[in-house]
Motif scaffolding. Structure first.
Motif, PDB file in Angstrom:
ATOM      1  N   ALA A  14       0.838  -1.205   0.000  1.00 47.96           N
ATOM      2  CA  ALA A  14       0.000   0.000   0.000  1.00 47.96           C
ATOM      3  C   ALA A  14       0.871   1.252   0.000  1.00 47.96           C
ATOM      4  CB  ALA A  14      -0.933  -0.017   1.210  1.00 47.96           C
ATOM      5  N   SER A  15       1.959   1.222   0.767  1.00 47.97           N
ATOM      6  CA  SER A  15       2.856   2.373   0.825  1.00 47.97           C
ATOM      7  C   SER A  15       3.524   2.621  -0.522  1.00 47.97           C
ATOM      8  CB  SER A  15       3.917   2.140   1.905  1.00 47.97           C
ATOM      9  OG  SER A  15       4.862   3.185   1.919  1.00 47.97           O
ATOM     10  N   VAL A  16       4.011   1.558  -1.166  1.00 51.11           N
ATOM     11  CA  VAL A  16       4.665   1.717  -2.464  1.00 51.11           C
ATOM     12  C   VAL A  16       3.666   2.182  -3.519  1.00 51.11           C
ATOM     13  CG1 VAL A  16       5.780   0.443  -4.339  1.00 51.11           C
ATOM     14  CG2 VAL A  16       6.533   0.113  -1.983  1.00 51.11           C
ATOM     15  N   ARG A  17       2.476   1.633  -3.479  1.00 54.25           N
ATOM     16  CA  ARG A  17       1.476   2.057  -4.458  1.00 54.25           C
ATOM     17  C   ARG A  17       1.099   3.518  -4.275  1.00 54.25           C
ATOM     18  NH1 ARG A  17      -1.458  -3.791  -3.896  1.00 54.25           N
ATOM     19  NH2 ARG A  17      -0.579  -4.740  -5.769  1.00 54.25           N
ATOM     20  N   ILE A  76       6.786  -4.098 -10.499  1.00 51.21           N
ATOM     21  CA  ILE A  76       7.422  -5.414 -10.468  1.00 51.21           C
ATOM     22  C   ILE A  76       8.038  -5.581  -9.081  1.00 51.21           C
ATOM     23  CG2 ILE A  76       9.190  -6.917 -11.452  1.00 51.21           C
ATOM     24  CD1 ILE A  76       9.085  -5.147 -13.984  1.00 51.21           C
ATOM     25  N   VAL A  77       7.572  -6.549  -8.329  1.00 49.58           N
ATOM     26  CA  VAL A  77       8.154  -6.807  -7.014  1.00 49.58           C
ATOM     27  C   VAL A  77       9.305  -7.789  -7.182  1.00 49.58           C
ATOM     28  CG1 VAL A  77       7.772  -7.618  -4.669  1.00 49.58           C
ATOM     29  CG2 VAL A  77       5.960  -6.370  -5.859  1.00 49.58           C
ATOM     30  N   VAL A  78      10.505  -7.358  -6.838  1.00 52.38           N
ATOM     31  CA  VAL A  78      11.702  -8.174  -7.024  1.00 52.38           C
ATOM     32  C   VAL A  78      11.878  -9.051  -5.790  1.00 52.38           C
ATOM     33  CG1 VAL A  78      14.182  -8.158  -7.472  1.00 52.38           C
ATOM     34  CG2 VAL A  78      12.712  -6.407  -8.501  1.00 52.38           C
ATOM     35  N   THR A  79      11.700 -10.346  -5.984  1.00 55.25           N
ATOM     36  CA  THR A  79      11.602 -11.281  -4.866  1.00 55.25           C
ATOM     37  C   THR A  79      12.881 -12.090  -4.641  1.00 55.25           C
ATOM     38  OG1 THR A  79      10.562 -12.874  -6.371  1.00 55.25           O
ATOM     39  CG2 THR A  79       9.101 -11.500  -5.068  1.00 55.25           C
ATOM     40  N   LYS A  80      13.987 -11.636  -5.190  1.00 51.89           N
ATOM     41  CA  LYS A  80      15.244 -12.385  -5.031  1.00 51.89           C
ATOM     42  C   LYS A  80      15.567 -12.574  -3.550  1.00 51.89           C
ATOM     43  CE  LYS A  80      18.187  -8.260  -5.364  1.00 51.89           C
ATOM     44  NZ  LYS A  80      19.276  -7.591  -6.096  1.00 51.89           N
ATOM     45  N   THR A  81      16.006 -13.752  -3.217  1.00 54.89           N
ATOM     46  CA  THR A  81      16.375 -14.227  -1.882  1.00 54.89           C
ATOM     47  C   THR A  81      15.181 -14.481  -0.961  1.00 54.89           C
ATOM     48  OG1 THR A  81      16.695 -12.126  -0.670  1.00 54.89           O
ATOM     49  CG2 THR A  81      18.551 -12.921  -2.024  1.00 54.89           C
ATOM     50  N   ALA A  86       3.592 -16.297  -3.404  1.00 57.16           N
ATOM     51  CA  ALA A  86       2.178 -16.668  -3.360  1.00 57.16           C
ATOM     52  C   ALA A  86       1.356 -15.618  -2.625  1.00 57.16           C
ATOM     53  CB  ALA A  86       2.022 -18.032  -2.697  1.00 57.16           C
ATOM     54  N   LEU A  87       1.906 -15.079  -1.534  1.00 53.47           N
ATOM     55  CA  LEU A  87       1.194 -14.033  -0.793  1.00 53.47           C
ATOM     56  C   LEU A  87       1.046 -12.768  -1.644  1.00 53.47           C
ATOM     57  CD1 LEU A  87       2.795 -14.385   2.755  1.00 53.47           C
ATOM     58  CD2 LEU A  87       0.431 -14.903   2.128  1.00 53.47           C
ATOM     59  N   LEU A  88       2.090 -12.409  -2.358  1.00 56.74           N
ATOM     60  CA  LEU A  88       2.019 -11.231  -3.223  1.00 56.74           C
ATOM     61  C   LEU A  88       0.935 -11.391  -4.278  1.00 56.74           C
ATOM     62  CD1 LEU A  88       5.845 -10.621  -3.681  1.00 56.74           C
ATOM     63  CD2 LEU A  88       4.261  -9.088  -2.478  1.00 56.74           C
ATOM     64  N   ALA A  89       0.828 -12.603  -4.830  1.00 54.68           N
ATOM     65  CA  ALA A  89      -0.224 -12.857  -5.818  1.00 54.68           C
ATOM     66  C   ALA A  89      -1.604 -12.678  -5.196  1.00 54.68           C
ATOM     67  CB  ALA A  89      -0.070 -14.262  -6.396  1.00 54.68           C
ATOM     68  N   GLN A  90      -1.777 -13.145  -3.965  1.00 56.67           N
ATOM     69  CA  GLN A  90      -3.053 -12.967  -3.264  1.00 56.67           C
ATOM     70  C   GLN A  90      -3.367 -11.484  -3.058  1.00 56.67           C
ATOM     71  OE1 GLN A  90      -3.042 -15.141   0.443  1.00 56.67           O
ATOM     72  NE2 GLN A  90      -2.231 -16.999  -0.528  1.00 56.67           N
ATOM     73  N   SER A  92      11.422  -2.098  -0.424  1.00 62.69           N
ATOM     74  CA  SER A  92      10.297  -1.322   0.098  1.00 62.69           C
ATOM     75  C   SER A  92       9.025  -2.157   0.237  1.00 62.69           C
ATOM     76  CB  SER A  92      10.022  -0.114  -0.801  1.00 62.69           C
ATOM     77  OG  SER A  92      11.070   0.832  -0.675  1.00 62.69           O
ATOM     78  N   VAL A  93       8.956  -3.286  -0.465  1.00 58.23           N
ATOM     79  CA  VAL A  93       7.813  -4.181  -0.326  1.00 58.23           C
ATOM     80  C   VAL A  93       8.119  -5.329   0.622  1.00 58.23           C
ATOM     81  CG1 VAL A  93       6.307  -5.822  -1.513  1.00 58.23           C
ATOM     82  CG2 VAL A  93       6.853  -3.637  -2.591  1.00 58.23           C
ATOM     83  N   LEU A  94       9.282  -5.936   0.450  1.00 57.30           N
ATOM     84  CA  LEU A  94       9.592  -7.180   1.149  1.00 57.30           C
ATOM     85  C   LEU A  94      10.403  -6.989   2.419  1.00 57.30           C
ATOM     86  CD1 LEU A  94      10.267  -8.963  -2.168  1.00 57.30           C
ATOM     87  CD2 LEU A  94       8.660  -9.847  -0.505  1.00 57.30           C
ATOM     88  N   GLY A  95      10.941  -5.797   2.644  1.00 63.60           N
ATOM     89  CA  GLY A  95      11.771  -5.576   3.807  1.00 63.60           C
ATOM     90  C   GLY A  95      13.234  -5.814   3.503  1.00 63.60           C
ATOM     91  N   GLU A  96      14.073  -5.692   4.518  1.00 62.18           N
ATOM     92  CA  GLU A  96      15.504  -5.926   4.318  1.00 62.18           C
ATOM     93  C   GLU A  96      15.730  -7.367   3.898  1.00 62.18           C
ATOM     94  OE1 GLU A  96      17.857  -3.696   4.265  1.00 62.18           O
ATOM     95  OE2 GLU A  96      16.363  -2.156   4.703  1.00 62.18           O
TER      96      GLU A  96
END
Length: 237
Positions: free
Chosen positions: A13-16, A36-41, A48-52, A228-232
């Motif tokens: 919500a913050s990024v959007r 595009i949420v970069v999910t590396k590592t 799956a949660l991001l898709a939800q 900013s989406v997934l945290g450190e």
């Protein structure tokens, strides 16, 4: 899992909001900018949660981690568009074409040829972007990946004429520690020159957690956001 979903929801919500505000300030509409949420590592469970939570595009930058994650995400991530955003060795290009929908990091003719061969063998059409080096190499002999601006149109022509590939546009990373505005303004100029010859190639992939506003200001159609989406990011083992 419930706590993680709530954390991701808040961060999204913050990024959007940031994208919405940046688009409004640039006289654009938010739907012109794809997140595009970069999910590396991060684990496949996060994908799956991001898709939800309504995310439609995810990015990875390492093979074979990306291949494993797409498989592990399974039905929970069905329908997502997968972007390969990292540097890519030619000998891994064929494998990447089996799962990536878009490759952002095309910066040399041999990589174009390897991707085309892999896409044809996989029976797929893969969208590719020309990665542009906006730092130059004179002062930094190592430099970041990317084609020199003067090489971009030749690469675009090679992509456009290759079976199995679709020329999408351009991608770049702003120089470290510098004002991103001049770099993204230059990328917009390069994008315009590509689109003048290839009208369908209008993608501008630019902007990350620290500089997405500048990227949107200069016409980015896709922003690549991880922290900013997934945290450190978790420490790599």
């Amino acid at each position: 899992m419930t706590d993680r979903r709530a954390e991701l929801s808040r961060n999204l919500a913050s990024v959007r909001r940031r994208i919405d505000d940046a688009a409004a300030q640039a006289g654009r509409t938010p739907d012109e900018v794809t997140l595009i949420v970069v999910t590396k590592t991060y684990p496949a469970s996060d994908v799956a949660l991001l898709a939800q939570l309504g995310v439609t595009d995810v990015g990875e930058n390492r093979h074979p981690e990306a291949a494993r994650k797409r498989e592990d995400a399974g039905e929970g991530a069905a329908g997502l568009r997968w972007h390969f955003v990292g540097g890519l060795q030619t000998n891994k290009a064929g494998a990447v074409t089996r799962y990536a929908d878009v490759v952002h990091s095309v910066d040399r003719p041999r990589l174009v040829d390897a991707l085309a061969k892999g896409a044809v063998q996989a029976g797929r059409e893969v969208e590719v972007l020309v990665q542009v080096n906006l730092e130059g190499r004179d002062d930094d002999p190592v430099g970041r990946a990317g084609a020199d601006p003067g090489e971009v149109l030749a690469l675009a022509e090679r992509i456009d004429s290759s079976d199995g590939l679709l020329l999408g546009g351009v991608m770049a990373v702003a120089p470290l520690g510098a004002d991103p505005d001049p770099a993204f303004a230059r990328l917009a100029e390069i994008s315009a020159s590509v689109a003048a010859s290839y009208p369908g190639a209008t993608t501008i992939s630019a902007g990350m957690s620290g500089d997405l506003e500048a990227a949107v200001r200069h016409g980015a159609t896709h922003v690549r956001i991880g922290r900013s989406v997934l945290g450190e990011r978790p420490a790599l083992g």
